[in-house]
Enzyme design. Structure first.
Site, PDB file in Angstrom:
ATOM      1  N   PHE A  12       6.072  -5.200  47.862  1.00 35.90           N
ATOM      2  CA  PHE A  12       6.873  -6.128  48.663  1.00 35.90           C
ATOM      3  C   PHE A  12       8.154  -5.444  49.174  1.00 35.90           C
ATOM      4  O   PHE A  12       8.321  -5.237  50.382  1.00 35.90           O
ATOM      5  CB  PHE A  12       7.165  -7.357  47.783  1.00 35.90           C
ATOM      6  CG  PHE A  12       8.225  -8.285  48.285  1.00 35.90           C
ATOM      7  CD1 PHE A  12       8.264  -8.691  49.613  1.00 35.90           C
ATOM      8  CD2 PHE A  12       9.175  -8.799  47.398  1.00 35.90           C
ATOM      9  CE1 PHE A  12       9.244  -9.573  50.060  1.00 35.90           C
ATOM     10  CE2 PHE A  12      10.151  -9.679  47.833  1.00 35.90           C
ATOM     11  CZ  PHE A  12      10.192 -10.058  49.160  1.00 35.90           C
ATOM     12  N   ASP A  32       2.700   5.395  46.210  1.00 38.20           N
ATOM     13  CA  ASP A  32       2.286   4.195  45.455  1.00 38.20           C
ATOM     14  C   ASP A  32       0.977   4.522  44.766  1.00 38.20           C
ATOM     15  O   ASP A  32       0.177   5.293  45.304  1.00 38.20           O
ATOM     16  CB  ASP A  32       2.102   3.001  46.427  1.00 38.20           C
ATOM     17  CG  ASP A  32       2.306   1.668  45.746  1.00 38.20           C
ATOM     18  OD1 ASP A  32       1.554   1.364  44.810  1.00 38.20           O
ATOM     19  OD2 ASP A  32       3.222   0.922  46.157  1.00 38.20           O
ATOM     20  N   THR A  36      -0.165  -2.635  41.776  1.00 34.36           N
ATOM     21  CA  THR A  36       0.206  -3.983  42.240  1.00 34.36           C
ATOM     22  C   THR A  36       0.499  -3.980  43.739  1.00 34.36           C
ATOM     23  O   THR A  36       0.612  -5.044  44.338  1.00 34.36           O
ATOM     24  CB  THR A  36       1.447  -4.531  41.484  1.00 34.36           C
ATOM     25  OG1 THR A  36       2.520  -3.597  41.629  1.00 34.36           O
ATOM     26  CG2 THR A  36       1.144  -4.740  40.007  1.00 34.36           C
ATOM     27  N   SER A  76       7.233  -0.351  40.379  1.00 34.95           N
ATOM     28  CA  SER A  76       7.175  -1.058  39.089  1.00 34.95           C
ATOM     29  C   SER A  76       6.502  -2.399  39.287  1.00 34.95           C
ATOM     30  O   SER A  76       6.739  -3.058  40.304  1.00 34.95           O
ATOM     31  CB  SER A  76       8.580  -1.326  38.524  1.00 34.95           C
ATOM     32  OG  SER A  76       8.473  -2.060  37.313  1.00 34.95           O
ATOM     33  N   ASN A 100      10.780  11.711  35.932  1.00 38.89           N
ATOM     34  CA  ASN A 100      10.167  12.642  36.890  1.00 38.89           C
ATOM     35  C   ASN A 100      10.928  12.665  38.211  1.00 38.89           C
ATOM     36  O   ASN A 100      11.162  13.723  38.802  1.00 38.89           O
ATOM     37  CB  ASN A 100       8.712  12.231  37.166  1.00 38.89           C
ATOM     38  CG  ASN A 100       7.803  12.523  35.977  1.00 38.89           C
ATOM     39  OD1 ASN A 100       8.105  13.390  35.162  1.00 38.89           O
ATOM     40  ND2 ASN A 100       6.706  11.802  35.881  1.00 38.89           N
ATOM     41  N   GLY A 103      14.235  14.380  37.999  1.00 39.16           N
ATOM     42  CA  GLY A 103      14.010  15.831  37.992  1.00 39.16           C
ATOM     43  C   GLY A 103      13.769  16.332  39.403  1.00 39.16           C
ATOM     44  O   GLY A 103      14.282  17.389  39.808  1.00 39.16           O
ATOM     45  N   TYR A 146       9.692  -4.886  30.572  1.00 34.17           N
ATOM     46  CA  TYR A 146      10.323  -4.704  31.885  1.00 34.17           C
ATOM     47  C   TYR A 146      11.835  -4.513  31.719  1.00 34.17           C
ATOM     48  O   TYR A 146      12.407  -3.542  32.222  1.00 34.17           O
ATOM     49  CB  TYR A 146      10.042  -5.932  32.748  1.00 34.17           C
ATOM     50  CG  TYR A 146      10.578  -5.872  34.156  1.00 34.17           C
ATOM     51  CD1 TYR A 146      10.044  -4.991  35.092  1.00 34.17           C
ATOM     52  CD2 TYR A 146      11.604  -6.729  34.574  1.00 34.17           C
ATOM     53  CE1 TYR A 146      10.514  -4.953  36.402  1.00 34.17           C
ATOM     54  CE2 TYR A 146      12.072  -6.699  35.877  1.00 34.17           C
ATOM     55  CZ  TYR A 146      11.531  -5.818  36.787  1.00 34.17           C
ATOM     56  OH  TYR A 146      11.995  -5.793  38.078  1.00 34.17           O
ATOM     57  N   LYS A 150      13.947  -1.073  32.484  1.00 33.48           N
ATOM     58  CA  LYS A 150      14.989  -1.031  33.515  1.00 33.48           C
ATOM     59  C   LYS A 150      16.345  -0.639  32.926  1.00 33.48           C
ATOM     60  O   LYS A 150      17.140   0.051  33.566  1.00 33.48           O
ATOM     61  CB  LYS A 150      15.081  -2.392  34.213  1.00 33.48           C
ATOM     62  CG  LYS A 150      13.867  -2.717  35.094  1.00 33.48           C
ATOM     63  CD  LYS A 150      13.798  -1.787  36.303  1.00 33.48           C
ATOM     64  CE  LYS A 150      12.670  -2.148  37.262  1.00 33.48           C
ATOM     65  NZ  LYS A 150      12.606  -1.255  38.420  1.00 33.48           N
ATOM     66  N   THR A 176      14.327 -12.209  44.895  1.00 34.52           N
ATOM     67  CA  THR A 176      14.220 -11.982  46.341  1.00 34.52           C
ATOM     68  C   THR A 176      12.875 -12.498  46.815  1.00 34.52           C
ATOM     69  O   THR A 176      11.899 -12.473  46.067  1.00 34.52           O
ATOM     70  CB  THR A 176      14.349 -10.476  46.636  1.00 34.52           C
ATOM     71  OG1 THR A 176      15.615 -10.033  46.136  1.00 34.52           O
ATOM     72  CG2 THR A 176      14.282 -10.174  48.127  1.00 34.52           C
TER      73      THR A 176
END
Ligand code: UDP
Length: 327
Positions: A12, A32, A36, A76, A100, A103, A146, A150, A176
């Site tokens: 989204f 991606d 999801t 995510s 990752n 880095g 989650y 985060k 959102t």
């Protein structure tokens, strides 16, 4: 031409970011793993020579040829039902994936913005939530995978900023909505609109007196764009402070859709935050940003989008309420 890597690009928010950066004249590498996300969110960009899609899971080592100026980490699962279905991937993308990408940012000298969340505040005891509030999170509850991913993501991002001088930005995103939300992601807006369109009753969890504050996607993208280009490395809330109870929100959706369905009540999910409203003083001052799209306007556009989906998509709801997120 500057190069930007956007992760979660078929999701989204990621897809709206791709649109914005292509429009601003960047070369966009869209990454991606489609767990999801959905390619149809970015297929309109596929012929654009400044847009390239890469199917990759950022929790695995990432290789990008050539120069990179910016990285926006938006990969995510992001709805409670999603991260309950795929908890380990949720933890990995926020932790290993972020590591990752940091880095990569360090190696390329790129600036990196991470998508953090109002979930770092948990079920907040401070209202509205300012960036200084440390939060009230249950690490082992259903949302822990989650929320803690985060929170770790913010910690490792600040560590790379401090110890490796990587240029970093942290946006804390509040609820959102807008076109390209997944109808079956379980979140309240697609849930209610989907129910109205299928002729089902609207499922309000608990008494519906819990609150949320909904931001239209275009406003959010503008805030993120400004934050990326700012010189501020600490977290910034981006969201719309216009707060509403879930019951009133259900009534707004009933009015908007003209459905004759009624509201039915189900149990409140475990650890469901009771109130949420961003304090956006920092964004106003630092970014000269505030939301412009009212809920009435934004909901109208979003409803038109969902109405445009075909019947198959509308009926493709794998879970009804997933037993209000498994007790
Ligand atoms: N909710 C609801 N009915 C639904 C889906 C969600 O009443 O069918 C409630 C949920 O309990 C929460 C709010 O709506 O209080 C927002 O849920 P969502 O999953 O959209 O996002 P959250 O802000 O909780 O991550």
């Amino acid at each position: 031409m500057k190069n930007v890597l956007i992760t979660g690009a078929a999701g989204f928010l990621g897809s709206h970011l791709c649109d914005r950066f292509v429009k601003e004249g960047y070369h966009v590498i869209a990454m991606d793993n489609l767990i999801t996300g959905d390619l149809k969110n970015i297929e309109h960009l596929s012929d654009n020579e400044n847009f390239k899609f890469v199917n990759h899971d950022v929790s695995e080592h990432i290789t990008i040829e050539g120069e990179l100026d910016y990285i926006l980490h938006f990969a995510s699962p992001a709805s409670p039902i999603d991260y309950l279905k795929i908890p380990i991937q949720t933890l990995k993308v926020g932790s290993l994936g972020t590591h990752n990408l940091l880095g990569l940012a360090k190696a390329k000298g790129a600036r990196m913005l991470i998508a953090s969340t109002s979930e770092v505040y948990g079920d907040p005891l401070v209202h509205p939530q300012t960036e200084e509030y440390y939060g009230n999170v249950n690490p082992i509850g259903p949302r822990g995978v989650y929320d803690e991913a985060k929170r770790f993501q913010e910690a490792i991002t600040m560590a790379y900023h401090t110890y490796h001088s990587v240029e970093t930005r942290i946006v804390r995103i509040f609820n959102t909505y807008g076109p390209r939300m997944r109808l079956n992601d379980g979140r309240v807006l697609p849930a209610f609109i989907g129910q109205a369109l299928r002729g089902e009753d609207l499922t309000v969890f608990g008494k519906g007196n819990q609150t949320r504050s909904f931001c239209y996607v275009d406003d959010l993208i503008e805030g993120i764009y400004r934050l990326l280009l700012s010189d501020y490395a600490l977290p910034v809330n981006i969201g719309n402070p216009d707060e509403i109870t879930i019951l009133d929100f259900a009534q707004e959706i009933i009015k908007l859709t003209g459905t004759s369905q009624k509201i039915i009540y189900k149990d409140l999910p475990v650890d469901d935050p009771m109130q949420r409203q961003p304090d956006i003083a920092k964004a106003k001052e630092l970014l000269q940003w505030e939301p412009k799209v009212s809920r009435t306007e934004g909901l109208k556009i979003t409803y038109e989008y969902f109405k445009g989906l075909n019947q198959d998509e509308l009926n493709k709801v794998e879970h009804k309420n997933f037993d209000q997120y498994v007790k």
